[in-house]
Design a protein around this motif. Structure first.
Motif, short mmCIF file in Angstrom:
data_model
loop_
_atom_site.label_atom_id
_atom_site.label_comp_id
_atom_site.label_asym_id
_atom_site.label_seq_id
_atom_site.Cartn_x
_atom_site.Cartn_y
_atom_site.Cartn_z
N MET A 1 0.85 -1.20 0.00
CA MET A 1 0.00 0.00 0.00
C MET A 1 0.89 1.25 0.00
O MET A 1 1.87 1.32 0.72
CB MET A 1 -0.86 0.00 1.27
N THR A 2 0.54 2.23 -0.81
CA THR A 2 1.30 3.48 -0.73
C THR A 2 0.41 4.61 -0.24
O THR A 2 -0.80 4.61 -0.47
CB THR A 2 1.90 3.88 -2.10
N PHE A 3 1.01 5.53 0.46
CA PHE A 3 0.29 6.65 1.06
C PHE A 3 0.88 7.95 0.56
O PHE A 3 2.05 8.01 0.20
CB PHE A 3 0.45 6.63 2.59
N ASP A 4 0.04 8.98 0.61
CA ASP A 4 0.53 10.34 0.40
C ASP A 4 0.82 10.87 1.81
O ASP A 4 -0.08 11.36 2.48
CB ASP A 4 -0.58 11.13 -0.30
N THR A 5 2.06 10.71 2.28
CA THR A 5 2.37 10.95 3.69
C THR A 5 2.21 12.43 4.07
O THR A 5 2.90 13.29 3.51
CB THR A 5 3.82 10.49 3.99
N LYS A 6 1.32 12.69 5.02
CA LYS A 6 1.13 14.07 5.51
C LYS A 6 2.00 14.30 6.73
O LYS A 6 2.16 13.41 7.57
CB LYS A 6 -0.33 14.27 5.96
N VAL A 7 2.57 15.52 6.84
CA VAL A 7 3.30 15.89 8.05
C VAL A 7 2.53 17.04 8.69
O VAL A 7 2.39 18.11 8.10
CB VAL A 7 4.74 16.34 7.73
N LEU A 8 1.98 16.81 9.88
CA LEU A 8 1.18 17.85 10.54
C LEU A 8 1.96 18.41 11.73
O LEU A 8 2.45 17.66 12.57
CB LEU A 8 -0.15 17.28 11.04
N PRO A 9 2.07 19.75 11.80
CA PRO A 9 2.79 20.34 12.93
C PRO A 9 1.95 20.29 14.21
O PRO A 9 0.73 20.44 14.17
CB PRO A 9 2.98 21.80 12.49
N VAL A 10 2.62 20.02 15.32
CA VAL A 10 1.96 20.06 16.63
C VAL A 10 2.83 20.87 17.58
O VAL A 10 4.06 20.74 17.55
CB VAL A 10 1.71 18.65 17.21
N LYS A 11 2.18 21.70 18.41
CA LYS A 11 2.95 22.52 19.35
C LYS A 11 2.97 21.82 20.71
O LYS A 11 1.97 21.78 21.41
CB LYS A 11 2.29 23.89 19.49
N ARG A 12 4.16 21.31 21.06
CA ARG A 12 4.24 20.53 22.31
C ARG A 12 3.92 21.38 23.53
O ARG A 12 3.32 20.90 24.49
CB ARG A 12 5.61 19.87 22.46
N ASP A 13 4.27 22.66 23.46
CA ASP A 13 4.05 23.51 24.64
C ASP A 13 2.60 23.89 24.84
O ASP A 13 2.25 24.47 25.87
CB ASP A 13 4.91 24.78 24.53
#
Ligand code: TXA
Ligand code: MG
Length: 376
Positions: A1-13
């Motif tokens: 299976m192939t994916f269109d890999t998303k990178v989502l930013p998250v603010k740890r603080d």
């Protein structure tokens, strides 16, 4: 299976666990949406997600689901007889979701849990007949490893999905563990649907794995919590903790199944220099003896080595904590960006964070120059 890999930013603080609560408060709405999207994937599909922990980035899927764990092994190309660590957001969740109704956490772990959870310490627990954990997570072992990660993004993801996550490091098998979201993207792009980007993993080496079910207790893998800390805070039973054989050596079958695989391996040849003063003489001698004059070489230095002409010098930092935090990142940089043929690394003492660092370095080095003995 192939994916269109998303990178989502998250603010740890923007994430906090207020007043000892098991459930997070998330102030930033984009961060909450990203966490909810990752939780949706984990709870409604068999797919897996990359997420930050304080040690290294993990590749998480439900520890209770055979299909999710298969997705982890598939995405990483990891041999399926190497057991995975289960990550929980609270002790309450460990009881509700993983353990059987009569299972207790053995007393020997209590002082260490109190001191180091959430944090980079994985403990072995017995798999009882009522346990809900997948046999693929444990690779059919009679025990399983579990930890509560300290990174707010990791803990929030596990709490919001209310899913204990089996999570190995999110690198392709044999690559160095990822400490940045971009490392995960480099290795697993197209193989997973989502990576949460929560910045750099600040510990930089994986969690310490301990076994308190045997007598004397054992340190199976040195990591983010040091041997000295375990002895100091574990109580009398941990004063005699035994270090698993070959923690600092090569080959030979060992108790920790994962140790038999070649880990953390860059494409460049890694040479470890131990006890070689300022490094100049030893490095130049090695270059001329091996005819490396025309090759590209990176030098990862710690405390004593000097910069040298014609070498790409990278500074691991001047504290043990910074050496540990920077190690995998600089190995990847030398390998993937500078594309060197050789990586020379300066060895450090095995005290405190040094034990985990040297354990990783000895696994990936193909040669030791200088004193090989003090490492045994
Ligand atoms: O810091 C970490 O622990 C990272 C992050 C993502 O949390 N995770 C990680 O997981 O390093 P992994 O799957 O790469 O490490 C699993 C290792 C195995 O190779 C083995 O050494 C040990 O944990 N382990 C797991 N279950 C075990 C068991 N039942 N008995 C002995 N060792 C076990
Ligand atoms: Mg790993």
């Amino acid at each position: 299976m192939t994916f269109d890999t998303k990178v989502l930013p998250v603010k740890r603080d923007s994430i906090s666990f207020k007043d000892g609560a098991d459930y997070p408060t998330v102030e930033d709405s984009q961060t909450l949406l990203s966490l909810q999207e990752a939780a949706r994937i984990l709870t409604t599909t068999d797919d897996v997600v990359g997420f930050p922990t304080e040690t290294v980035y993990g590749l998480g899927g439900s520890a209770l689901s055979d299909e999710s764990v298969k997705s982890i092994y598939r995405a990483k190309n990891r041999p399926a007889d190497n057991p995975l660590i289960t990550h929980i957001s609270s002790i309450d969740q460990l009881h509700r979701k993983v353990l059987g109704p009569n299972d207790e956490i053995p007393e020997i772990y209590k002082p260490l849990i109190l001191k180091f959870w959430p944090g980079p310490l994985s403990i072995l627990l017995p798999v009882s007949k009522d346990s809900h954990i997948s046999k693929l997570t444990t690779a059919n072992q009679p025990t399983f490893a579990v930890r509560m990660p300290a990174h707010p993004v990791a803990r929030a993801l596990i709490a919001i999905s209310d899913t204990p996550l089996a999570a190995p490091s999110a690198n392709a098998s044999t690559r160095p563990s990822p400490t940045l979201a971009q490392h995960v993207y480099h290795d697993l792009q197209g193989r997973i649907p989502l990576i949460l980007d929560g910045g750099a993993s600040n510990v930089g080496v994986e969690s310490t794995v301990i076994d308190g079910l045997c007598d004397p207790p054992m340190l199976l893998r040195p990591g983010g919590v040091s041997l000295e800390q375990i002895k100091e805070f574990g109580g009398p039973e941990w004063e005699n903790v035994v270090i698993a054989k070959k923690t600092l050596g090569k080959s030979e079958a060992v108790r920790t199944p994962g140790m038999k695989y070649r880990h953390y391996s860059p494409s460049a040849k890694v040479v470890l220099f131990n006890g070689c003063g300022n490094g100049v003489e030893a490095v130049q001698k090695y270059i001329s003896q091996n005819d490396l004059q025309s090759l590209k070489i990176a030098l990862l230095k710690t405390f004593q080595f000097e910069d040298q002409p014609n070498l790409v010098t990278k500074d691991l930092g001047s504290t043990l904590a910074s050496v540990s935090a920077n190690l995998f990142k600089l190995l990847r940089e030398a390998d993937e960006i500078d594309q060197v043929d050789y990586i020379f690394v300066e060895a450090i003492d095995i005290n405190n964070e040094g034990l985990a660092v040297m354990n990783r370095l000895l696994k990936l080095a193909s040669e030791i120059v200088g004193d090989a003995n003090i490492l045994q």
